[in-house]
Scaffold this active site. Sequence first.
Site: not given
Length: 199
Positions: A9, A107, A152
């Site tokens: 990310d 995701k 994450c």
Amino acid sequence: MTNALIVIDVQNDFCPGGALAVSGGDEVVAPINAMFGDFDVTVLTQDWHPAGHSSFASSHPGKSPFDMAEMPYGPQVLWPDHCVQTSEGAEFHPALQTGPADMILRKGFNPAVDSYSAFFENDHETATGLEGYLRTRGALQLTIVGLATDYCVAYSALDAAKLGFEVTVDLAACRAIDLDGSLAKALTGMKAAGITLRG
Ligand code: VGL
Ligand code: ZN
């Protein structure tokens, strides 16, 4: 031994100026760019939410960002709107090298379920397919870097360890949100799971 780099990310919304800015988030870009050549398999993940996603505080009347909500799959932090599909905030940081990546995994696209981990959605049941990809590529040793350390990155590392991969998190190429002690909790949990913390 086949090793894999999983870059979590590194997107505009998690960098300074973004909707869910992580302090120093952009500082991970240079160390990550320098790492690509050291791995056999390279994966980038992208948080990729539809507008109105259930993890957004704006989808819960009366709630504010960073409040908690009770979801069918358990408690969930409510976030500012971020990484909305096709928005500029959802794009990778412009200085991140995306050319070396073998695969880009998105995701968090299920409107009703958040997905911190690159392996399973937050219901801890719905697989993203990354496990199968890594196994069929023969990768056993994973190095995980990116944003954010305590969400994450940690959730991905913990799932990877649970799945039997040998996991290292390189903290020099990670930055944290640190909400109510979440960073200390994540570091303790990763150590207890046998994850190697480097940097
Ligand atoms: C993340 C909160 C919400 C992350 C993603 O990438 O750590 N955190 N969505
Ligand atoms: Zn998100």
